[in-house]
Design a protein around this motif. Sequence first.
Motif, PDB file in Angstrom:
ATOM      1  N   LEU A   1      -7.765  38.336   1.475  1.00 14.16           N
ATOM      2  CA  LEU A   1      -6.806  38.659   2.464  1.00 14.16           C
ATOM      3  C   LEU A   1      -6.206  40.117   2.029  1.00 14.16           C
ATOM      4  O   LEU A   1      -6.689  40.396   1.375  1.00 14.16           O
ATOM      5  CB  LEU A   1      -5.250  37.562   2.029  1.00 14.16           C
ATOM      6  N   ASP A   2      -5.133  40.325   2.753  1.00 10.66           N
ATOM      7  CA  ASP A   2      -4.593  41.686   2.879  1.00 10.66           C
ATOM      8  C   ASP A   2      -3.548  41.597   1.499  1.00 10.66           C
ATOM      9  O   ASP A   2      -2.669  40.773   1.276  1.00 10.66           O
ATOM     10  CB  ASP A   2      -3.569  41.984   3.736  1.00 10.66           C
ATOM     11  N   ARG A   3      -4.231  42.508   0.531  1.00 16.77           N
ATOM     12  CA  ARG A   3      -3.426  42.201  -0.786  1.00 16.77           C
ATOM     13  C   ARG A   3      -2.046  43.066  -0.532  1.00 16.77           C
ATOM     14  O   ARG A   3      -1.273  42.603  -1.857  1.00 16.77           O
ATOM     15  CB  ARG A   3      -4.194  43.317  -1.842  1.00 16.77           C
ATOM     16  N   TYR A   4      -1.658  43.599   0.278  1.00 14.77           N
ATOM     17  CA  TYR A   4      -0.161  44.092   0.292  1.00 14.77           C
ATOM     18  C   TYR A   4       0.736  43.327   1.070  1.00 14.77           C
ATOM     19  O   TYR A   4       1.834  43.682   1.117  1.00 14.77           O
ATOM     20  CB  TYR A   4      -0.273  45.328   0.950  1.00 14.77           C
ATOM     21  N   LYS A   5       0.431  42.126   1.639  1.00 12.66           N
ATOM     22  CA  LYS A   5       1.245  40.959   2.452  1.00 12.66           C
ATOM     23  C   LYS A   5       1.530  39.894   1.548  1.00 12.66           C
ATOM     24  O   LYS A   5       0.797  39.634   0.526  1.00 12.66           O
ATOM     25  CB  LYS A   5       0.694  40.751   3.708  1.00 12.66           C
ATOM     26  N   THR A   6       2.828  39.316   1.772  1.00 15.38           N
ATOM     27  CA  THR A   6       2.946  37.893   0.916  1.00 15.38           C
ATOM     28  C   THR A   6       2.419  36.846   1.638  1.00 15.38           C
ATOM     29  O   THR A   6       2.570  36.681   2.915  1.00 15.38           O
ATOM     30  CB  THR A   6       4.543  37.934   0.818  1.00 15.38           C
ATOM     31  N   HIS A   7       1.784  35.947   0.586  1.00 16.87           N
ATOM     32  CA  HIS A   7       0.877  34.948   1.249  1.00 16.87           C
ATOM     33  C   HIS A   7       1.594  33.529   0.707  1.00 16.87           C
ATOM     34  O   HIS A   7       1.983  33.516  -0.607  1.00 16.87           O
ATOM     35  CB  HIS A   7      -0.623  35.078   0.999  1.00 16.87           C
ATOM     36  N   HIS A   8       1.015  32.582   1.591  1.00 18.38           N
ATOM     37  CA  HIS A   8       1.295  31.097   0.973  1.00 18.38           C
ATOM     38  C   HIS A   8       0.021  30.424   1.346  1.00 18.38           C
ATOM     39  O   HIS A   8      -0.438  30.495   2.325  1.00 18.38           O
ATOM     40  CB  HIS A   8       2.166  30.447   1.930  1.00 18.38           C
ATOM     41  N   ILE A   9      -0.517  29.834   0.104  1.00 25.60           N
ATOM     42  CA  ILE A   9      -1.985  29.271   0.193  1.00 25.60           C
ATOM     43  C   ILE A   9      -1.782  27.992  -0.286  1.00 25.60           C
ATOM     44  O   ILE A   9      -1.340  27.367  -1.380  1.00 25.60           O
ATOM     45  CB  ILE A   9      -2.799  30.123  -0.451  1.00 25.60           C
ATOM     46  N   GLU A  10      -2.439  27.037   0.802  1.00 22.89           N
ATOM     47  CA  GLU A  10      -2.575  25.639   0.127  1.00 22.89           C
ATOM     48  C   GLU A  10      -3.934  25.134   0.349  1.00 22.89           C
ATOM     49  O   GLU A  10      -4.538  25.392   1.483  1.00 22.89           O
ATOM     50  CB  GLU A  10      -1.454  24.496   1.055  1.00 22.89           C
ATOM     51  N   LEU A  11      -4.447  24.406  -0.472  1.00 25.58           N
ATOM     52  CA  LEU A  11      -5.925  23.676  -0.351  1.00 25.58           C
ATOM     53  C   LEU A  11      -5.934  22.424   0.257  1.00 25.58           C
ATOM     54  O   LEU A  11      -4.879  21.753   0.078  1.00 25.58           O
ATOM     55  CB  LEU A  11      -6.512  23.576  -1.864  1.00 25.58           C
ATOM     56  N   VAL A  12      -7.035  22.395   1.219  1.00 29.61           N
ATOM     57  CA  VAL A  12      -6.892  21.125   1.844  1.00 29.61           C
ATOM     58  C   VAL A  12      -7.996  20.068   1.020  1.00 29.61           C
ATOM     59  O   VAL A  12      -9.162  20.332   1.120  1.00 29.61           O
ATOM     60  CB  VAL A  12      -7.553  21.319   3.290  1.00 29.61           C
ATOM     61  N   VAL A  13      -7.293  19.111   0.553  1.00 32.20           N
ATOM     62  CA  VAL A  13      -7.935  18.318  -0.171  1.00 32.20           C
ATOM     63  C   VAL A  13      -8.631  16.953   0.612  1.00 32.20           C
ATOM     64  O   VAL A  13      -9.577  16.700   0.134  1.00 32.20           O
ATOM     65  CB  VAL A  13      -6.984  17.765  -1.385  1.00 32.20           C
ATOM     66  N   ASP A  14      -7.760  16.699   1.503  1.00 32.74           N
ATOM     67  CA  ASP A  14      -8.569  15.440   2.186  1.00 32.74           C
ATOM     68  C   ASP A  14      -7.589  15.316   3.769  1.00 32.74           C
ATOM     69  O   ASP A  14      -6.575  15.835   3.812  1.00 32.74           O
ATOM     70  CB  ASP A  14      -8.006  14.320   1.708  1.00 32.74           C
ATOM     71  N   LYS A  15      -8.464  14.905   4.664  1.00 36.55           N
ATOM     72  CA  LYS A  15      -8.119  14.754   5.971  1.00 36.55           C
ATOM     73  C   LYS A  15      -8.102  13.150   6.357  1.00 36.55           C
ATOM     74  O   LYS A  15      -9.229  12.872   5.976  1.00 36.55           O
ATOM     75  CB  LYS A  15      -8.577  15.641   6.878  1.00 36.55           C
ATOM     76  N   MET A  16      -7.345  12.653   6.729  1.00 32.73           N
ATOM     77  CA  MET A  16      -7.326  11.013   7.133  1.00 32.73           C
ATOM     78  C   MET A  16      -6.223  10.766   8.131  1.00 32.73           C
ATOM     79  O   MET A  16      -5.293  11.264   8.608  1.00 32.73           O
ATOM     80  CB  MET A  16      -7.224  10.509   6.003  1.00 32.73           C
ATOM     81  N   VAL A  17      -6.616   9.427   8.830  1.00 35.69           N
ATOM     82  CA  VAL A  17      -5.391   8.912   9.617  1.00 35.69           C
ATOM     83  C   VAL A  17      -4.887   7.856   8.687  1.00 35.69           C
ATOM     84  O   VAL A  17      -5.564   6.997   8.427  1.00 35.69           O
ATOM     85  CB  VAL A  17      -6.085   8.173  10.843  1.00 35.69           C
ATOM     86  N   VAL A  18      -3.683   8.146   8.272  1.00 39.77           N
ATOM     87  CA  VAL A  18      -2.937   7.290   7.184  1.00 39.77           C
ATOM     88  C   VAL A  18      -2.766   5.862   7.861  1.00 39.77           C
ATOM     89  O   VAL A  18      -2.309   5.440   8.879  1.00 39.77           O
ATOM     90  CB  VAL A  18      -1.457   7.619   7.152  1.00 39.77           C
ATOM     91  N   GLU A  19      -3.423   4.700   7.042  1.00 34.88           N
ATOM     92  CA  GLU A  19      -3.300   3.312   7.324  1.00 34.88           C
ATOM     93  C   GLU A  19      -3.221   2.547   5.967  1.00 34.88           C
ATOM     94  O   GLU A  19      -3.582   2.930   5.136  1.00 34.88           O
ATOM     95  CB  GLU A  19      -4.590   2.667   7.898  1.00 34.88           C
TER      96      GLU A  19
END
Length: 499
Positions: free
Chosen positions: A199-217
Amino acid sequence: MEFLKGEEEEVVVEGARVHNLKNIDVAIPRGKLTVITGLSGSGKSSLAFDTIYAEGQRRYMETMSAYARQFLGTLERPDVDKISGLSPVISIEQKTTSHNPRSTVGTTTEVYDFLRLLYARASTAYSYNTGEEMVRYTDEQIISLIVEKFTGSRTLLLAPLIRGRKGHYKELFEQLRHKGYLQVRVDDEIIEMRPNMKLDRYKTHHIELVVDKMVVEPDNSKRIAQSVATAMNMGKGTIMVLNADDGSWRYFSRNLMCPTTGISYEEPEPYTFSFNSPKGACPHCNGLGYISEADISRIIPDPSVSIKKGGILPLGPYKNSLIFWQIEAIASKYGFSISDPISTIPEEALNVILYGSEEQFKLKHTGLGLTSSYFLSFEGVVSFVQNHSSNDELNGKGDKWANQFIRQVTCPHCCGSRLKNESLWFKIDGKSIADVASMDIVSLSKWLQGLEDRMNSRQRVIAAEILKEIRERVGFLLDVGLGYLSLSRGTVTLSGGES
């Protein structure tokens, strides 16, 4: 008091202004016992010890030889217009408390120690972003809430990794790829991780890891539980659940957490509220409540004087030295002379002189007498003074020349509370520990009255014995007539009688 006639029969003090004394004139008979009385902090010790005794001792030492004086040190003249009738003096000084700047009335009396315990065990935490009450969940509660709030929705379980920090994070992405993860959410956008991604090292970032995708049931609660455990492990106790259908999200955490913004606090401990601990102290002032900064009005006391004639006081008049060669180079670039009054120097140039610049300035003079030019950056007079001041403090010689250009101001980050921001958002009866410490003892005693009635049942059980100890100590301070003090008052500011 009217002066007695005949200076031989009395000690006459005129215009004493030491500490709390406000231009005091007094005549004290010699050969008699004289008692100075008054309220604590009224200046009794300042008159007796810091004015009369200090001047008598100073005059006596001046009669000694230079050889003898070198072993005794030097004494400064007290702030007084005139003292007459003095003879060599001796004194038996009263014992004072510690001169440690971290010591306060609260720490000395141990009231603050009990307050720290009270806030660690019975306070309510609030978010410093939204003011909402912080919440915490067990894993079972988190799973139930996900099923309740997101059933039927396309849902992403995310592990927060980076929150509002700069950097390219190339190594982080490589580590995640090697663990088998495919996607991350960077600044609200889901992207596939690829080799050498950064990423651009001079910008402030928010990073989240996608652990799972699902339709909640409700039927896939086992998968939800496994994904929640993985996300909690990667997110250090916090997860983010994103509804892909409408873009809404919610945070869940095992720790104290803001339900809206997802910020979390560590579990409070007594050291969380200690300004003598790195875990609780304001990181900007290190728990002192004030910071030292250069005072420009002292550095340049008279702008009508030129730099060459000593208008910049820490540098003095012009000398054939590197710092003046650098200032001449700055003057050459900005079109002024060091012989001009400082008030006529362009503001941009004066800022460079005071605060420095990374720009390389061409020096036409060198100590070697060479005609070739050198290019050097300039650190600035303010940095020059602050570096010398900090060195003095490290050596225990804070009264050296640099400190006359330094002033102490209230820390702008903690506003003098000495504590880090998170510590100020744990509250009891709507008050933080800093609010309580800043009350005078009379007000604190009133606040403590019936405090249990303003607590919930859990808080009452925890606080009962702690409040008993606090009230006993506060009652003692009231009994000895110190109800006007506050727990946050530094002991170095107390008079001898108050100490």
